[in-house]
Design an enzyme around this catalytic site. Sequence first.
Site, PDB file in Angstrom:
ATOM      1  N   CYS A  87       0.843  -1.193   0.000  1.00  0.00           N
ATOM      2  CA  CYS A  87       0.000   0.000   0.000  1.00  0.00           C
ATOM      3  C   CYS A  87       0.885   1.252   0.000  1.00  0.00           C
ATOM      4  O   CYS A  87       1.609   1.484  -0.964  1.00  0.00           O
ATOM      5  CB  CYS A  87      -0.992  -0.041   1.159  1.00  0.00           C
ATOM      6  SG  CYS A  87      -2.350   1.155   0.953  1.00  0.00           S
ATOM      7  N   HIS A 193      -3.783  -4.211  -0.614  1.00  0.00           N
ATOM      8  CA  HIS A 193      -3.380  -4.816   0.658  1.00  0.00           C
ATOM      9  C   HIS A 193      -3.216  -6.315   0.437  1.00  0.00           C
ATOM     10  O   HIS A 193      -4.162  -7.088   0.578  1.00  0.00           O
ATOM     11  CB  HIS A 193      -4.416  -4.521   1.743  1.00  0.00           C
ATOM     12  CG  HIS A 193      -4.295  -3.158   2.323  1.00  0.00           C
ATOM     13  ND1 HIS A 193      -3.403  -2.845   3.321  1.00  0.00           N
ATOM     14  CD2 HIS A 193      -4.946  -2.008   2.020  1.00  0.00           C
ATOM     15  CE1 HIS A 193      -3.504  -1.565   3.640  1.00  0.00           C
ATOM     16  NE2 HIS A 193      -4.433  -1.031   2.856  1.00  0.00           N
ATOM     17  N   GLU A 195      -1.894  -8.466   2.216  1.00  0.00           N
ATOM     18  CA  GLU A 195      -2.145  -9.249   3.426  1.00  0.00           C
ATOM     19  C   GLU A 195      -3.635  -9.431   3.708  1.00  0.00           C
ATOM     20  O   GLU A 195      -4.011 -10.249   4.554  1.00  0.00           O
ATOM     21  CB  GLU A 195      -1.452  -8.587   4.624  1.00  0.00           C
ATOM     22  CG  GLU A 195      -2.171  -7.400   5.236  1.00  0.00           C
ATOM     23  CD  GLU A 195      -2.096  -6.110   4.442  1.00  0.00           C
ATOM     24  OE1 GLU A 195      -2.601  -5.087   4.938  1.00  0.00           O
ATOM     25  OE2 GLU A 195      -1.531  -6.103   3.325  1.00  0.00           O
TER      26      GLU A 195
END
Length: 219
Positions: A87, A193, A195
């Site tokens: 990000c 993102h 993750e």
Amino acid sequence: MKVVVIDSGTGNLASARRGLEIAAGRAGLDAKVIASADPLDVRNADRIVLPGQGAFADCARGIAAIEGMRGAIEEGVAAGKPFLGICVGMQLMAERGLEHEGAPGFGWIKGEIAPISCPGLRLPQMGWNGLDFTSTGCVHPLLNGLQADDHAYFVHGYALRDGDQAQILATTEYGGPVVAMVASGNRAGTQFHVEKSQEVGLRILQNFMVWTPEGTSGS
């Protein structure tokens, strides 16, 4: 293998760390993943991850406020250690960010971070969106096992502008093409993102954990 998730005060550390741990397990690696604000840990890392949330300038200040951190990052990258920005961590790889008062980036990839131009669409872009791989991305090892239009999770109102096409691995569509993933040498970044992107994100993290960029000996 030691993987350090840099704690600059602005990133989603727990999710990034957990995702990397799962990815390491899937890759069959014996990896220790830690979150740290200590430049010594970064110097001793085999792989470096920089998550970031919020404004570009705030994230840049977060790095600058930790004595020796920028130098440790640069030393690690110069030594060939794989780096992943997430990000705003990806945005910091650019030459400059224009958000608020503006701030210089690391200068690793060409271009600047500017507001997304999408008349009639909501900003920030928030939610799942498809990935379109560039010709560079189609053959990049970080995207092994992924398919065109696999979806990732985005939360951002700024994006890379005037980038080098050879450094762009993927884009997404939001009022026009928006840069979603970049790489230059042993440095890579995801605007989304990774993750929080479920199986797609875990696959990219797994690829990162086994990635040996050209010209490096691996870890």
